[in-house]
Write a protein that holds these residues in place. Sequence first.
Motif, PDB file in Angstrom:
ATOM      1  N   GLN A   1       0.829  -1.200   0.000  1.00  0.00           N
ATOM      2  CA  GLN A   1       0.000   0.000   0.000  1.00  0.00           C
ATOM      3  C   GLN A   1       0.863   1.250   0.000  1.00  0.00           C
ATOM      4  O   GLN A   1       2.055   1.206   0.289  1.00  0.00           O
ATOM      5  CB  GLN A   1      -0.951   0.032   1.186  1.00  0.00           C
ATOM      6  CG  GLN A   1      -0.282   0.360   2.509  1.00  0.00           C
ATOM      7  CD  GLN A   1      -1.288   0.510   3.632  1.00  0.00           C
ATOM      8  OE1 GLN A   1      -2.177  -0.305   3.778  1.00  0.00           O
ATOM      9  NE2 GLN A   1      -1.124   1.537   4.428  1.00  0.00           N
TER      10      GLN A   1
ATOM     11  N   SER B   1      -4.379   1.610  -2.350  1.00  0.00           N
ATOM     12  CA  SER B   1      -3.789   0.644  -3.277  1.00  0.00           C
ATOM     13  C   SER B   1      -3.308   1.293  -4.575  1.00  0.00           C
ATOM     14  O   SER B   1      -2.597   0.645  -5.356  1.00  0.00           O
ATOM     15  CB  SER B   1      -4.800  -0.455  -3.613  1.00  0.00           C
ATOM     16  OG  SER B   1      -5.904   0.100  -4.323  1.00  0.00           O
TER      17      SER B   1
ATOM     18  N   ASP C   1      -8.407   2.525  -0.199  1.00  0.00           N
ATOM     19  CA  ASP C   1      -7.608   1.504   0.492  1.00  0.00           C
ATOM     20  C   ASP C   1      -6.102   1.718   0.288  1.00  0.00           C
ATOM     21  O   ASP C   1      -5.302   0.859   0.636  1.00  0.00           O
ATOM     22  CB  ASP C   1      -8.019   0.106   0.040  1.00  0.00           C
ATOM     23  CG  ASP C   1      -7.776  -0.146  -1.450  1.00  0.00           C
ATOM     24  OD1 ASP C   1      -7.358   0.794  -2.169  1.00  0.00           O
ATOM     25  OD2 ASP C   1      -8.019  -1.272  -1.894  1.00  0.00           O
TER      26      ASP C   1
END
Length: 139
Positions: free
Chosen positions: A72, A107, A105
């Motif tokens: 991440q 990502s 998130d």
Amino acid sequence: MRVSGVLGLLLMGGLLFGGLGAYHWVMAASATKTSCWTPWDDDVDEKSWSATTFVWAGVQAKVLVCNGHFIQIIPDPNHKPPSPNFVTEAQGVRVLEKNTYVKGDLSEAGAWVTYIDPTTGKRSQVYAKIPHIWPKAGG
């Protein structure tokens, strides 16, 4: 008989516990350890026609990488709200849109500039995104 039985029992118990200890050591040594680090990742896309005519999109952030795979984005805490570092610049071209995004998130993050190409008159775009260097985990 009793002494030899007790000694045999103690010997078997010692072998059993010793064997379990050795098994535990072998399993611990062969277990995979996760290797994580937080390098910088960046991507830039640019188009230039001269020193005064250009478009540029860029994104940069620290990222969490474990076992060689992107996990991440780590947002820069100096930004309010914390986010990656973005650049969306244009000079000498007609800009239709400049924007950035960060997935919830963490990502993926990106930046783009949509513009009219001064040599062709057609709509075009520069686009940068991270992760750029490392493959995503599980992908």
